[in-house]
Design a protein around this motif. Structure first.
Motif, short mmCIF file in Angstrom:
data_model
loop_
_atom_site.label_atom_id
_atom_site.label_comp_id
_atom_site.label_asym_id
_atom_site.label_seq_id
_atom_site.Cartn_x
_atom_site.Cartn_y
_atom_site.Cartn_z
N ARG A 1 -14.79 -11.14 20.73
CA ARG A 1 -15.33 -10.18 21.60
C ARG A 1 -16.81 -10.11 21.31
NH1 ARG A 1 -13.12 -3.98 21.80
NH2 ARG A 1 -14.19 -4.20 19.69
N ALA A 2 -17.19 -9.89 20.09
CA ALA A 2 -18.63 -9.65 19.68
C ALA A 2 -19.51 -10.73 19.79
CB ALA A 2 -18.63 -9.48 17.96
N GLU B 1 -17.63 -9.10 31.83
CA GLU B 1 -17.23 -8.75 33.26
C GLU B 1 -18.12 -7.90 33.85
OE1 GLU B 1 -13.24 -6.96 32.75
OE2 GLU B 1 -12.28 -8.90 32.91
N ASP C 1 -29.98 -6.78 21.20
CA ASP C 1 -29.22 -8.02 21.46
C ASP C 1 -28.21 -8.28 20.31
OD1 ASP C 1 -28.28 -10.74 21.94
OD2 ASP C 1 -30.09 -11.56 21.46
N PHE C 2 -27.19 -7.45 20.20
CA PHE C 2 -26.38 -7.83 18.84
C PHE C 2 -25.13 -7.86 19.46
CE2 PHE C 2 -26.52 -3.49 19.34
CZ PHE C 2 -25.31 -2.85 19.10
N GLY C 3 -23.98 -8.60 18.47
CA GLY C 3 -22.63 -8.53 18.70
C GLY C 3 -22.04 -7.78 17.29
N LEU D 1 -21.69 -4.66 24.10
CA LEU D 1 -21.43 -5.55 24.92
C LEU D 1 -22.19 -4.94 26.27
CD1 LEU D 1 -17.44 -5.92 24.30
CD2 LEU D 1 -19.43 -7.42 23.75
N ARG D 2 -23.11 -4.31 26.14
CA ARG D 2 -24.13 -3.78 27.26
C ARG D 2 -23.20 -3.41 28.65
NH1 ARG D 2 -27.37 -9.04 26.52
NH2 ARG D 2 -26.36 -8.91 24.43
N ARG E 1 -21.23 -8.66 33.80
CA ARG E 1 -22.38 -9.42 34.20
C ARG E 1 -22.31 -10.05 35.68
NH1 ARG E 1 -25.93 -9.59 30.12
NH2 ARG E 1 -25.04 -7.30 30.38
N PHE F 1 -14.32 -8.33 28.16
CA PHE F 1 -15.01 -6.99 28.48
C PHE F 1 -16.52 -7.09 28.84
CE2 PHE F 1 -16.07 -2.43 27.83
CZ PHE F 1 -15.07 -1.92 28.31
N GLY F 2 -17.20 -7.64 27.97
CA GLY F 2 -18.72 -7.80 28.28
C GLY F 2 -19.09 -8.71 29.02
N LEU G 1 -21.10 -12.39 24.53
CA LEU G 1 -22.41 -12.44 25.25
C LEU G 1 -23.38 -13.25 24.42
CD1 LEU G 1 -22.66 -8.92 26.21
CD2 LEU G 1 -21.83 -10.72 27.43
N HIS H 1 -29.57 -14.84 27.53
CA HIS H 1 -29.82 -13.64 27.86
C HIS H 1 -31.18 -13.19 27.33
CE1 HIS H 1 -27.15 -13.31 24.73
NE2 HIS H 1 -27.97 -12.33 24.47
#
Lengths: 563, 390
Positions: free
Chosen positions: B179-180, B134, B109-111, A460-461, B136, B131-132, B183, B11
């Motif tokens: 979640r995965a 936030e 670049d993966f989930g 999730l970077r 950005r 989570f991910g 992004l 992205h």
């Protein structure tokens, strides 16, 4: 190019700080642990002028019968204490975990209470119980309490909870299925005890014995107060350094003291490795009432608990008596430390400061260190090295660390010389002294977390610090609070490392006990010991109350997990 | 560059300047036909042991690929190399024309959905999904609407405020999935995502994940040891064993035309019968001859592989072609019976055959009954006897 490499550069910055953190931690442990110990080692192989003379100092040590005798004395006293404590703590732990005796909670509380007192407290109580004007001095059939008897009894008192904790854990993890199988196969109680219980607790027993041995061997408080003219290694170190200002011989004795402690530590680690955890399918063992077993155990526990409470109670009583044994009216005059020779309320306040700062700094440092070791995927060799360094303090007795600090920080050429005599060096020494247990606790807490959190965070970077703040720290909060409590109580009660490092401005409560006792003011010493005990007990109780409420308030998800 | 930026996830790098312009033996210029994920000769060593051994694999954009193999076959190691969690020892990984071999996980670049889900227990469902997002620095409202969108996608809008411990296993799995996907990754990695679930939930979620993947056109790589899961979900299956790829193919190809005895034995049930070549197009099992596709010198030992359902049975003892056998054991599997068949002519060998339960009832089948077994030549796979592959 920038669009592709842009994010990579920021990630590298993230990785850079984590690596930098690991290097910083290594540097910190190097300065507060390795370099002082190196200073100690090098001083032990130098002559007075600073020339390398090999093992000549050790040869000189062995040629002095008085010093040689104390090595034997130390081993004897530590061996006896180990035998007594391991046996009694095993019975006590067995009664608490494997029987149905009443009031198990109260028994546990009583047995663990010595953890809150400095080791000086039982020694002072023994003076009042068995000393020349002691209440029950006849019980010793004319033998003096000042000497090996006193050291053994005093050591038993304060090492008992340490051994008990290990044995409680060893005995609590029983697989009920083994006992059901033994019963189904018609095995007698005694045979089940020998073939299932004892082997299961074997490593716990060895570990408890080794810990008790090391604690007793390296303790300084009890022999200082009750040892009389019976020399042991720990008091020799003190005499050489504080009494004779002979740092060279002090360093030699410290290394003689370090060796058995180091050996016991290595042995304990090796055994611990074999100690396999229970399988996840194990069923907890639930004892059923059996009067033939429970009542004798209850009697044993009561006897031990009365002994522990007697010593504790004697210290409290002694601190309240006006003039033992002539005027037994109760008074708080002994607590007026500012009017007494060797004690002061400043010492008590300093101790509170030391405990608070150690709790804050120690918890932060130890937890971040453990986190870097466990959760940063970089530099595995460095993490391994730090982990090993973190285990080292366990093997280094407080007295040894104290001397090592004098030799290192008090050296005029040391740029950190300015720390000497400040509260900061007391905090640093105390954190270093208790680093290992804290580190292991933090590592255990971190290892209980799902190892994939970091991978999810990366996918999730999310920067590592954000995952730490948002997930890892909240999940580890109970462990963090425990860690802080551990540092607080130990900083309050410890005497061994700090006895060499305090200055008139930073005198500590535990040191004040020693000084008052030296000055013949045993009642004042008792009062200060009781103050430490009461403070630790109060903080501990408050902590238990508050942490439960705090966790319920801040972390509602914990309730959900139990539902 | 030939690829239009609009095709990429928001992205993802919008240019590929760093791709070498000159001709490169392994790296074709980026074009629409280029596979989305390419593994080139990937190897991973732990000390002296080789966990992944020279694996090369191309995955097309939008494809659902399953890596199937027993535990310890290297499939998880391969996945962790693709994530960058445990970088490969040798070889190269390209994603969307970009060499990602040396990038840290956070720059890829993966989930990912793990077997444990790794949900953060102290965060609510919505917070987990957010989570991910936030990181950005997006406005709160944008994060909130994206979370709502994702939760709707997995059908959990109503549970946004719950903590993971208050959810069932299947619900937790869906949160992990949302979640995965938060992004909008170009690649979805699933590490045994269903094995912690009850059998019924598992079957249901198989369909759901597959439908979601199709809808989003998301390139997906799933690791599993469950052959049924792989067969029902994947466009293509990669069977791995001892760090190597045994076979890559569609589920049907893997099942019907296994390339190696390992694949034949690992996927589905298989009769392995020791035989020797009798003549071209015929093998001999003991005293029984059987037509099959084989070209080798007579006398060469071979192994014949036959699915139990391809052993056709009849009660007609006078049939011309076939092997006369006797029922030695019966195992009731629900819809079918699995029979263990043997005969003096076969020696110590036995043959397993599946028979519809209704048929067995009709025949009044019991131990000792004699039957005729026939096997179509096309249903027989012939492997060399040393078991080293066809």
């Amino acid at each position: 190019m920038s669009a592709v490499l842009g994010p990579v550069v920021t990630r590298d910055a993230n990785a850079f700080w984590l690596r930098a953190g690991l290097w910083l931690l290594l540097a910190y442990l190097g300065v507060t642990l390795l370099l002082p110990l190196y200073a100690l080692l090098s001083r032990s192989v130098e002559d007075a002028a600073g020339h390398f003379i090999g093992l000549a100092n050790f040869a000189e040590y062995l040629s002095r019968p008085a010093l040689r005798a104390s090595l034997g004395n130390s081993l004897l006293v530590a061996g006896l204490t180990t035998l007594i404590v391991t046996a009694t703590a095993f019975v006590y732990a067995y009664a608490l975990t494997r029987s149905c005796i009443p009031a198990r909670g109260a028994f546990r509380l009583v047995a663990l209470s010595p953890l809150l007192a400095p080791s000086l407290l039982p020694a002072i109580a023994l003076v009042y119980l068995f000393g020349r004007q002691g209440v029950i001095r006849d019980w010793l059939f004319g033998e003096p309490i000042y000497g090996p008897i006193g050291i053994v009894i005093g050591s038993c008192f304060w090492t008992f909870p340490h051994a008990l904790t290990i044995l409680l854990i060893a005995l609590a993890g029983a697989d009920g299925r083994l006992y059901e199988a033994a019963t189904a196969l018609g095995s007698s109680h005694w045979r089940t005890f020998r073939t299932v219980t004892l082997p299961g607790a074997k490593y716990g027993l060895i570990s408890a014995a080794l810990v008790t041995f090391t604690l007793t061997l390296t303790d300084f408080g009890v022999p200082k107060v009750i040892g009389g003219d019976y020399p042991v290694l720990a008091t020799d170190v003190y005499k050489q350094v504080v009494g004779q200002q002979n740092f060279r011989m002090g360093a030699v004795v410290a290394i003689v003291l370090l060796l058995p402690a180091l050996a016991a530590f290595i042995l304990e680690r090796r055994i611990g490795r074999h100690h396999s955890a229970l399988s996840s399918r194990a069923q907890p063992y639930l004892p059923t009432p059996r009067p033939a077993r429970d009542w004798p155990l209850f009697a044993c526990c009561s006897l031990l608990a009365v002994a522990l409470l007697g010593i504790l109670g004697m210290a409290v009583y002694a601190s309240l008596v006006r003039l033992w044994p002539y005027d037994l009216t109760l008074t708080l005059a002994n607590y007026n430390f500012d009017l007494r020779d060797g004690g002061s309320w400043l010492a008590y306040r300093n101790s509170l400061w030391l405990a608070t700062l150690t709790a804050l700094a120690g918890t932060t440092l130890v937890f971040l260190g453990a986190w870097l070791c466990e959760k940063v995927p970089a530099l595995p060799w460095l993490r391994g090295l730090i982990h090993m360094l973190a285990l080292l303090p366990m093997a280094v007795p407080g007295l040894v660390l104290g001397i090592a600090y004098i030799l290192f920080f008090n050296h005029p050429g040391n740029p950190l010389h300015g720390l000497y005599g400040t509260l900061a060096i007391l905090v640093i020494a105390t954190v270093a002294h208790f680093y290992t247990v804290g580190h292991l606790g933090a590592v255990t807490a971190l290892r209980q977390l799902d190892p994939e959190y970091e991978a999810v965070g990366a996918s999730l970077r999310t920067p590592a610090w954000r995952l730490l703040g948002r997930v890892t720290l909240p999940l580890c909060l109970p462990a963090l609070l425990d860690l802080a409590m551990y540092f607080f109580v130990n900083a309050l009660t410890t005497v061994s490392a700090v006895v060499f490092l305090y200055s008139p401005d930073t005198v500590l409560a535990a040191v004040a006990i020693l000084n008052m006792d030296d000055a013949g003011d045993v009642a004042g010493a008792a009062a200060m010991a009781v103050m430490i005990f009461l403070t630790a007990a109060m903080v501990r109780t408050l902590y238990a109350q508050l942490s439960a409420r705090l966790l319920r308030r801040l972390q509602p998800w914990r309730a959900g997990s139990r539902a | 560059m030939p690829m239009s930026a609009t095709e990429l996830p928001p992205h993802a790098p919008s240019d590929t300047h760093d791709a070498p312009r000159g001709p490169h033996p392994l790296r074709a210029p980026v074009a629409a036909a280029t596979p989305y994920l390419r593994l080139h000769n990937l190897s991973k060593r732990f000390g002296s042991s080789v966990a992944v051994d020279d694996v090369s694999l191309d995955i097309e954009r939008g494809e659902f690929v399953c890596i199937l193999g027993p535990s310890g076959c290297g499939k998880t190691t391969l996945l962790r190399a693709i994530c960058g969690l445990d970088p490969q020892s040798f070889g190269r990984i390209e994603q969307d024309g970009r060499d990602i071999s040396q990038l840290p996980p956070a720059a890829r670049d993966f989930g990912i959905v793990f077997q444990s889900y790794a949900l953060f227990p102290n965060l609510t469902v919505a917070q987990n999904v957010a989570f991910g997002l936030e990181n950005r620095r997006q406005p709160r409202a944008a994060v909130r609407s994206r979370v709502a969108e994702l939760l709707e996608l997995v059908g959990l809008q109503a549970l946004a405020g719950r903590f993971p411990s208050e959810l069932s296993g299947g619900q937790q799995q869906r949160v992990a999935l949302a979640r995965a996907l938060a992004l909008a990754p170009g690649l979805l990695l699933l590490d045994e995502p269903l094995s912690a679930l009850d059998a019924r939930v598992r079957v249901h979620l198989r369909h759901e994940i597959r439908a979601l993947q199709r809808r989003l056109g998301l390139t997906t790589l799933m690791i599993t040891h469950d052959q049924e899961e792989a067969i029902t979900m994947a466009d293509r299956i990669v069977v791995m064993n001892r760090g190597r790829i045994e076979q890559i193919g569609t589920p049907e190809a893997i099942y019907c035309e296994p390339a190696t005895p390992f694949v034949a034995g690992f996927v589905g049930t298989m009769n392995f019968i020791d035989a020797e070549v009798d003549a071209i197009g015929r093998a001999r099992i003991g005293e029984v001859a059987l037509d099959c596709t084989v070209e080798a010198f007579p006398g060469t030992p071979v192994r014949l592989a036959v699915r139990p359902e391809d052993v056709l049975l009849s009660t007609d003892e006078d049939a011309l072609h076939g092997i006369a056998v006797e029922v030695r054991a019966l195992e009731f599997l629900g819809p079918v019976l699995r029979l263990t068949l043997g005969d003096a002519a076969l020696g110590a060998r036995v043959l397993y055959a599946d028979l519809p339960a209704a048929q067995a009832r009709q025949w009044g089948l019991s131990l000792g009954v004699r039957l005729m077994a026939t096997i179509e030549p096309t249903a027989i796979r012939v492997f060399p006897h040393d078991g080293a592959g066809a």
